[in-house]
Write an enzyme that holds these catalytic residues in place. Structure first.
Site, PDB file in Angstrom:
ATOM      1  N   ARG A  59       0.982  -1.194   0.064  1.00  0.00           N
ATOM      2  CA  ARG A  59      -0.027  -0.123   0.037  1.00  0.00           C
ATOM      3  C   ARG A  59       0.676   1.303  -0.046  1.00  0.00           C
ATOM      4  O   ARG A  59       0.446   2.375  -0.295  1.00  0.00           O
ATOM      5  CB  ARG A  59      -0.950  -0.049   1.341  1.00  0.00           C
ATOM      6  CG  ARG A  59      -2.007  -0.959   1.345  1.00  0.00           C
ATOM      7  CD  ARG A  59      -2.578  -1.019   2.798  1.00  0.00           C
ATOM      8  NE  ARG A  59      -3.305   0.128   3.196  1.00  0.00           N
ATOM      9  CZ  ARG A  59      -4.425   0.656   2.836  1.00  0.00           C
ATOM     10  NH1 ARG A  59      -5.083   0.005   1.961  1.00  0.00           N
ATOM     11  NH2 ARG A  59      -4.783   1.871   3.207  1.00  0.00           N
ATOM     12  N   ARG A 103       9.695   5.602  -3.510  1.00  0.00           N
ATOM     13  CA  ARG A 103      10.117   6.485  -4.499  1.00  0.00           C
ATOM     14  C   ARG A 103      11.349   6.941  -4.329  1.00  0.00           C
ATOM     15  O   ARG A 103      12.026   7.259  -3.478  1.00  0.00           O
ATOM     16  CB  ARG A 103       9.223   7.792  -4.520  1.00  0.00           C
ATOM     17  CG  ARG A 103       7.840   7.576  -4.363  1.00  0.00           C
ATOM     18  CD  ARG A 103       7.033   8.949  -4.944  1.00  0.00           C
ATOM     19  NE  ARG A 103       5.676   8.943  -4.847  1.00  0.00           N
ATOM     20  CZ  ARG A 103       4.917   9.173  -3.631  1.00  0.00           C
ATOM     21  NH1 ARG A 103       5.417   9.970  -2.755  1.00  0.00           N
ATOM     22  NH2 ARG A 103       3.622   8.874  -3.478  1.00  0.00           N
ATOM     23  N   ARG A 152      -9.182  -6.190  13.516  1.00  0.00           N
ATOM     24  CA  ARG A 152      -8.319  -5.170  14.524  1.00  0.00           C
ATOM     25  C   ARG A 152      -9.212  -4.300  14.628  1.00  0.00           C
ATOM     26  O   ARG A 152      -9.973  -3.493  14.039  1.00  0.00           O
ATOM     27  CB  ARG A 152      -6.958  -4.972  13.759  1.00  0.00           C
ATOM     28  CG  ARG A 152      -6.052  -5.775  13.379  1.00  0.00           C
ATOM     29  CD  ARG A 152      -5.466  -6.630  14.577  1.00  0.00           C
ATOM     30  NE  ARG A 152      -4.586  -5.692  15.511  1.00  0.00           N
ATOM     31  CZ  ARG A 152      -4.304  -5.890  16.591  1.00  0.00           C
ATOM     32  NH1 ARG A 152      -4.576  -7.167  17.348  1.00  0.00           N
ATOM     33  NH2 ARG A 152      -3.204  -5.126  17.196  1.00  0.00           N
ATOM     34  N   ARG A 209       0.258   5.768  16.214  1.00  0.00           N
ATOM     35  CA  ARG A 209       0.249   7.200  15.707  1.00  0.00           C
ATOM     36  C   ARG A 209      -0.646   8.094  16.633  1.00  0.00           C
ATOM     37  O   ARG A 209      -1.489   7.908  17.318  1.00  0.00           O
ATOM     38  CB  ARG A 209      -0.099   7.148  14.427  1.00  0.00           C
ATOM     39  CG  ARG A 209      -1.583   6.729  13.899  1.00  0.00           C
ATOM     40  CD  ARG A 209      -1.974   6.568  12.395  1.00  0.00           C
ATOM     41  NE  ARG A 209      -3.003   5.746  12.062  1.00  0.00           N
ATOM     42  CZ  ARG A 209      -3.073   5.484  10.967  1.00  0.00           C
ATOM     43  NH1 ARG A 209      -2.405   5.644   9.688  1.00  0.00           N
ATOM     44  NH2 ARG A 209      -4.218   4.460  10.829  1.00  0.00           N
ATOM     45  N   GLU A 241      -3.605   6.813  18.943  1.00  0.00           N
ATOM     46  CA  GLU A 241      -4.359   5.592  18.165  1.00  0.00           C
ATOM     47  C   GLU A 241      -3.572   4.119  19.050  1.00  0.00           C
ATOM     48  O   GLU A 241      -2.370   4.082  18.507  1.00  0.00           O
ATOM     49  CB  GLU A 241      -4.409   5.637  16.805  1.00  0.00           C
ATOM     50  CG  GLU A 241      -5.174   4.803  16.152  1.00  0.00           C
ATOM     51  CD  GLU A 241      -5.187   5.191  14.591  1.00  0.00           C
ATOM     52  OE1 GLU A 241      -5.131   6.317  14.274  1.00  0.00           O
ATOM     53  OE2 GLU A 241      -5.222   4.167  13.747  1.00  0.00           O
ATOM     54  N   TYR A 295     -10.018  -5.016   3.094  1.00  0.00           N
ATOM     55  CA  TYR A 295      -9.361  -3.675   3.319  1.00  0.00           C
ATOM     56  C   TYR A 295      -9.413  -2.767   2.228  1.00  0.00           C
ATOM     57  O   TYR A 295      -8.600  -2.435   1.423  1.00  0.00           O
ATOM     58  CB  TYR A 295      -7.917  -3.968   3.464  1.00  0.00           C
ATOM     59  CG  TYR A 295      -7.132  -3.158   4.292  1.00  0.00           C
ATOM     60  CD1 TYR A 295      -7.548  -1.959   4.594  1.00  0.00           C
ATOM     61  CD2 TYR A 295      -5.705  -3.268   4.670  1.00  0.00           C
ATOM     62  CE1 TYR A 295      -6.574  -1.099   5.379  1.00  0.00           C
ATOM     63  CE2 TYR A 295      -4.588  -2.665   5.247  1.00  0.00           C
ATOM     64  CZ  TYR A 295      -5.351  -1.365   5.451  1.00  0.00           C
ATOM     65  OH  TYR A 295      -4.493  -0.617   5.971  1.00  0.00           O
ATOM     66  N   ASP A 303     -10.142   1.050   0.686  1.00  0.00           N
ATOM     67  CA  ASP A 303     -10.061   2.486   1.118  1.00  0.00           C
ATOM     68  C   ASP A 303     -11.487   2.822   0.755  1.00  0.00           C
ATOM     69  O   ASP A 303     -12.453   2.542  -0.047  1.00  0.00           O
ATOM     70  CB  ASP A 303      -8.925   3.039   0.111  1.00  0.00           C
ATOM     71  CG  ASP A 303      -7.723   2.473   0.827  1.00  0.00           C
ATOM     72  OD1 ASP A 303      -7.680   2.389   2.081  1.00  0.00           O
ATOM     73  OD2 ASP A 303      -6.840   2.451  -0.108  1.00  0.00           O
TER      74      ASP A 303
HETATM   75  N1  UDP Z   1       3.336   0.809   7.521  1.00  0.00           N
HETATM   76  C1  UDP Z   1       4.551   0.869   8.481  1.00  0.00           C
HETATM   77  N2  UDP Z   1       5.138   2.069   8.877  1.00  0.00           N
HETATM   78  C2  UDP Z   1       4.538   3.119   9.023  1.00  0.00           C
HETATM   79  C3  UDP Z   1       3.125   3.365   8.070  1.00  0.00           C
HETATM   80  C4  UDP Z   1       2.760   2.008   7.715  1.00  0.00           C
HETATM   81  O1  UDP Z   1       5.158  -0.261   8.741  1.00  0.00           O
HETATM   82  O2  UDP Z   1       4.954   4.092   9.486  1.00  0.00           O
HETATM   83  C5  UDP Z   1       2.744  -0.470   7.171  1.00  0.00           C
HETATM   84  C6  UDP Z   1       1.827  -1.089   8.408  1.00  0.00           C
HETATM   85  O3  UDP Z   1       2.257  -2.514   8.022  1.00  0.00           O
HETATM   86  C7  UDP Z   1       0.611  -0.609   7.890  1.00  0.00           C
HETATM   87  C8  UDP Z   1       0.646  -0.757   6.434  1.00  0.00           C
HETATM   88  O4  UDP Z   1       1.980  -0.109   6.088  1.00  0.00           O
HETATM   89  O5  UDP Z   1      -0.407  -1.696   8.079  1.00  0.00           O
HETATM   90  C9  UDP Z   1      -0.290   0.169   5.598  1.00  0.00           C
HETATM   91  O6  UDP Z   1      -0.289   1.298   6.135  1.00  0.00           O
HETATM   92  P1  UDP Z   1      -1.493   2.438   6.045  1.00  0.00           P
HETATM   93  O7  UDP Z   1      -0.908   3.866   6.378  1.00  0.00           O
HETATM   94  O8  UDP Z   1      -2.069   2.450   4.616  1.00  0.00           O
HETATM   95  O9  UDP Z   1      -2.592   1.987   6.870  1.00  0.00           O
HETATM   96  P2  UDP Z   1      -4.012   2.643   7.276  1.00  0.00           P
HETATM   97  O10 UDP Z   1      -3.981   4.063   7.196  1.00  0.00           O
HETATM   98  O11 UDP Z   1      -5.144   2.217   6.489  1.00  0.00           O
HETATM   99  O12 UDP Z   1      -4.228   2.333   8.859  1.00  0.00           O
END
Ligand code: UDP
Length: 370
Positions: free
Chosen positions: A170, A174, A247, A278, A304, A352, A354
């Protein structure tokens, strides 16, 4: 008698209700919560739109979906650029030249690519089988260990070796200086909040709140020709094929007497020790002249915390591993035999999604039915 009873006033339900109403059908929407908009719900506090069930940043590459949502809201120009905090070291996300420079001191894209390649080779991964191997082959071991491993294990409560590789895909990787988290042509937050947007979608449609379909199914089923069910599919079948795992997330929200806590909408705490994943500072989602919250002297933050779902908790993320895929397949087989019920959304399809995926799925289902 209604043509459609829609169970759940989140995005899937709201889009379905709008489209069917516009096609001349008689629609009733119910939701067990006391508000519409499902988990995209925002409430206004101190002039700030608080994302009550977690941060939602709308992003899509699907023009039809963008054209659709912009009928119901004006979107601001917010671009998601989260910051990762690893034990006080700050890194740019998603993984890009700023991240590589801070991590390794590399300056050019070639140097960064060489560093990743070297670490990937050292780990000996050819075909990534799980999230850990996928992550290391995308960004190398240092970034995996500092920015991915701890965060992912906190978020999913599982070892990275036991998680599917697709979750980490996801995130973009870059070799440019670009902190935009999403590879999406269209991105923003609805000005005035998501609740207002969903309210606009549901304009003129009968909505009853605080009504739990599963508590009196016979009564509701007798009221409509067809049911659109957007709740958890395992709950619909009274968990007959086993529990699907989710979850859940808990938010600790605080109003602070200062104008700026962390200078960014999202800061991810990527070490294993910090108990939360976060911190969201809601005012920084505001952007543009009609989003006034960012100028006020207070701020609102949410920490969170991720946890395993148990009955009675709010489900947020389906756990799309093999074990749950097998359980879901059994529910899907039951669902496919239903003539009166349509299952949709993150919980109804155990997917999952979006936000844009949910909207595209609802629009697609309606097209298929025409
Ligand atoms: N992820 C990570 N570090 C970060 C942010 C995301 O390892 O700082 C990984 C983590 O496994 C997460 C996945 O990337 O489940 C997808 O993150 P995303 O931000 O897309 O998740 P959401 O916002 O849907 O919670």
């Amino acid at each position: 008698m209604y043509d459609y009873l829609i169970v759940g006033a989140g995005l899937y339900g709201a889009v379905f209700a709008r489209e069917m109403t516009d096609a001349g059908k008689k629609v009733l929407v119910i939701d067990k919560r006391d508000h519409i908009a499902g988990n995209v719900y925002t409430e206004t506090k101190e002039k700030i739109h608080v994302h009550k069930y977690g941060a939602h940043i709308f992003h899509t590459n699907i023009k039809e979906v963008w054209d659709y949502v912009t009928r119901f809201a004006t979107f601001n120009r917010f671009t998601n650029s989260p910051v990762a905090n690893y034990k006080g070291e700050l890194y740019s996300l998603p993984f890009n030249m700023y991240t590589f420079n801070k991590m390794w001191g590399v300056v050019t894209p070639e140097e960064a690519a060489a560093k990743i390649e070297e670490q990937k080779k050292a780990a000996g991964i050819t075909k990534p089988k799980n999230l850990e191997e996928q992550a290391i082959s995308l960004v190398g071991i240092d970034i995996y260990e500092k920015l991915i491993k701890g965060y992912t294990e906190k978020q999913w409560g599982r070892d990275c070796k036991d998680l599917p590789a697709f979750i980490i895909k996801r995130l973009p990787v870059r070799l440019t200086f670009d902190n935009n988290y999403f590879n999406a042509l269209y991105q923003g937050i609805p000005m005035g909040g998501y609740t207002k947007m969903v309210e606009n979608m549901l304009e003129g449609i009968e909505v009853r709140l605080g009504e739990d379909y599963l508590l009196d199914r016979a009564k509701w089923d007798a009221m409509a020709e067809k049911i659109v069910y957007t709740g958890p599919i395992d709950a619909f079948y009274d968990y007959s094929e086993g529990l699907l795992e989710y979850r859940s997330v808990r938010f600790e929200t605080e109003v602070l007497d200062k104008p700026n806590f962390q200078g960014n909408a999202a800061v991810n705490y990527t070490d294993r020790e910090t108990p939360y994943t976060r911190i969201i500072e809601h005012k920084w989602f505001e952007f543009g002249k009609d989003d006034e919250g960012k100028d006020i002297p207070k701020t609102i933050i949410s920490r969170e915390y991720s946890s395993e779902w148990k009955k009675g908790d709010e489900p947020y993320y389906p756990v799309n591993d093999e074990k749950n895929a097998a359980v879901y397949a059994k529910y899907k087989a039951l669902a496919d035999k239903e003539e009166k019920i349509i299952f949709g959304g993150r919980l109804g399809e155990y997917k999952y999604y979006d936000m844009d995926g949910v909207i595209a799925a609802a629009l697609g289902k309606i097209k298929e039915m025409r």
